[in-house]
Design a protein around this motif. Structure first.
Motif, PDB file in Angstrom:
ATOM      1  N   GLU A  71       0.774  -1.208  -0.038  1.00 17.19           N
ATOM      2  CA  GLU A  71       0.038  -0.054  -0.059  1.00 17.19           C
ATOM      3  C   GLU A  71       0.849   1.284  -0.028  1.00 17.19           C
ATOM      4  OE1 GLU A  71      -3.147   0.042  -0.349  1.00 17.19           O
ATOM      5  OE2 GLU A  71      -3.837  -1.785  -0.007  1.00 17.19           O
ATOM      6  N   HIS A  74       2.301   2.125  -3.444  1.00 17.82           N
ATOM      7  CA  HIS A  74       1.306   2.416  -4.307  1.00 17.82           C
ATOM      8  C   HIS A  74       0.934   3.881  -4.048  1.00 17.82           C
ATOM      9  CE1 HIS A  74       0.364  -1.057  -6.926  1.00 17.82           C
ATOM     10  NE2 HIS A  74       0.248  -1.784  -5.931  1.00 17.82           N
ATOM     11  N   ALA A  75       1.211   4.215  -2.875  1.00 13.00           N
ATOM     12  CA  ALA A  75       0.849   5.622  -2.485  1.00 13.00           C
ATOM     13  C   ALA A  75       2.180   6.610  -2.907  1.00 13.00           C
ATOM     14  CB  ALA A  75       0.423   5.814  -0.940  1.00 13.00           C
ATOM     15  N   HIS A  78       2.015   6.829  -7.044  1.00 11.83           N
ATOM     16  CA  HIS A  78       0.966   7.360  -7.843  1.00 11.83           C
ATOM     17  C   HIS A  78       0.795   8.681  -7.052  1.00 11.83           C
ATOM     18  CE1 HIS A  78      -0.234   2.863  -8.747  1.00 11.83           C
ATOM     19  NE2 HIS A  78       0.346   3.570  -9.827  1.00 11.83           N
ATOM     20  N   ASP A 110      -3.049  -0.556  -8.625  1.00 13.51           N
ATOM     21  CA  ASP A 110      -3.933  -0.741  -7.437  1.00 13.51           C
ATOM     22  C   ASP A 110      -5.264   0.080  -7.671  1.00 13.51           C
ATOM     23  OD1 ASP A 110      -2.930   1.900  -6.930  1.00 13.51           O
ATOM     24  OD2 ASP A 110      -3.191   1.671  -4.763  1.00 13.51           O
ATOM     25  N   GLU A 111      -6.369  -0.057  -6.823  1.00 14.41           N
ATOM     26  CA  GLU A 111      -7.739   0.024  -7.310  1.00 14.41           C
ATOM     27  C   GLU A 111      -7.782   1.675  -7.066  1.00 14.41           C
ATOM     28  OE1 GLU A 111     -12.447  -0.755  -6.091  1.00 14.41           O
ATOM     29  OE2 GLU A 111     -10.880  -1.662  -4.951  1.00 14.41           O
ATOM     30  N   LYS A 112      -6.913   2.056  -5.991  1.00 11.95           N
ATOM     31  CA  LYS A 112      -6.907   3.676  -5.809  1.00 11.95           C
ATOM     32  C   LYS A 112      -6.625   4.518  -6.741  1.00 11.95           C
ATOM     33  CE  LYS A 112      -6.505   3.185  -0.600  1.00 11.95           C
ATOM     34  NZ  LYS A 112      -5.837   3.586   0.496  1.00 11.95           N
ATOM     35  N   HIS A 113      -5.515   4.022  -7.654  1.00 17.26           N
ATOM     36  CA  HIS A 113      -4.901   4.793  -8.614  1.00 17.26           C
ATOM     37  C   HIS A 113      -5.906   4.653  -9.831  1.00 17.26           C
ATOM     38  CE1 HIS A 113      -2.219   6.135 -11.765  1.00 17.26           C
ATOM     39  NE2 HIS A 113      -2.259   5.065 -12.471  1.00 17.26           N
ATOM     40  N   GLU A 115      -9.120   4.379  -9.845  1.00 13.80           N
ATOM     41  CA  GLU A 115     -10.330   5.183  -9.557  1.00 13.80           C
ATOM     42  C   GLU A 115      -9.885   6.690  -9.668  1.00 13.80           C
ATOM     43  OE1 GLU A 115     -13.442   4.594  -8.502  1.00 13.80           O
ATOM     44  OE2 GLU A 115     -13.380   2.757  -7.496  1.00 13.80           O
ATOM     45  N   ARG A 116      -8.870   7.256  -9.203  1.00 14.55           N
ATOM     46  CA  ARG A 116      -8.385   8.478  -9.575  1.00 14.55           C
ATOM     47  C   ARG A 116      -8.321   8.857 -10.936  1.00 14.55           C
ATOM     48  NH1 ARG A 116      -3.200  10.104  -7.783  1.00 14.55           N
ATOM     49  NH2 ARG A 116      -3.942  12.099  -7.986  1.00 14.55           N
ATOM     50  N   ARG A 124     -15.906   6.833 -14.898  1.00 21.53           N
ATOM     51  CA  ARG A 124     -15.749   5.952 -14.177  1.00 21.53           C
ATOM     52  C   ARG A 124     -17.240   4.990 -14.057  1.00 21.53           C
ATOM     53  NH1 ARG A 124     -16.538   1.962 -11.748  1.00 21.53           N
ATOM     54  NH2 ARG A 124     -15.858   1.201  -9.665  1.00 21.53           N
ATOM     55  N   ASP A 132      -7.763  -4.896 -10.011  1.00 24.44           N
ATOM     56  CA  ASP A 132      -6.708  -4.404  -9.831  1.00 24.44           C
ATOM     57  C   ASP A 132      -5.431  -5.589  -9.401  1.00 24.44           C
ATOM     58  OD1 ASP A 132      -7.304  -5.061  -7.017  1.00 24.44           O
ATOM     59  OD2 ASP A 132      -6.558  -3.175  -6.472  1.00 24.44           O
TER      60      ASP A 132
END
Length: 213
Positions: A71, A74-75, A78, A110-113, A115-116, A124, A132
């Protein structure tokens, strides 16, 4: 057989390579390897290539050699202002609105990226699922097991009813070998790496209709 589901890759597929976003992400990956893993700048290119070839992604290679929080990785990589790189594409939006197939994101990010990126592109709502890197773990594109996981999670039993659109030739080649109708987005690779090549989103409906059984 009609196509019922289209799997879309994310980075350098739903937005153009020329945007510079993926290059910026790669720069963040290099910075992570230097700052967080202690690699010299000279070591990083060879290590990245080795990790990518042997493990599917740089992250998987890093995880095989270092104790890294996924996590946090990825943070870190991205952490970029997306609005400085990508913007909504009217042609892509219009295409997604008229395609009758189910549309699913299938990404090694990852899903967060995801989604952004989808929010920045304002598309979306057109995607039913985001598959992901976590959803298909421990596998990753282009491993056959990753495609099988994707089909299972999408509720599809026959790969011949599915389409994979990706910018990486090794992914489209693997998808083709697995039985999906594979489309190479952009100019990388060779025609034999996929069932078809796509440069303009407006051409996708005719391309799909021209390859129905």
């Amino acid at each position: 057989m009609n196509f019922t589901t289209i799997f879309f890759d994310l980075d350098d597929t739903l937005y153009p390579h020329e945007s510079g976003l993926w290059q910026a992400i790669k720069g963040r990956i290099n910075l992570f390897m230097h700052e967080q893993l202690g690699m010299t700048w000279d070591e990083i290119p060879a290590n990245r290539e080795k990790y990518f070839l042997n493990h599917g992604t740089t992250l998987r290679g890093i995880q095989a050699n270092f104790d890294v929080d996924e996590e946090a990785y990825h943070a870190y990589v991205h952490q970029l202002p997306l609005d400085e790189y990508i913007a909504p594409n009217p042609d892509l939006l219009a295409l997604l609105e008229r395609l009758p197939q189910r549309k699913i994101i299938f990404t090694s990010a990852d899903e967060k990226h995801a989604e952004r990126v989808l929010a920045q592109l304002q598309i979306r709502n057109h995607f039913e699922l985001i598959l992901d890197v976590h959803a298909i773990a421990p596998y990753i594109k282009p491993q056959p097991e990753a495609f099988q996981y994707a089909l299972d999670l999408a509720g599809e039993s026959d790969p011949r009813s599915c389409v994979m659109i990706d910018d990486l030739p090794r992914t489209t080649r693997a998808a083709k070998d697995f039985g999906l109708f594979s489309i190479l987005k952009g100019s990388k690779g060779n025609p034999e790496d996929a069932d078809a090549v796509l440069n303009d989103w407006n051409d996708l409906p005719d391309l799909l209709n021209g390859h129905l059984d």
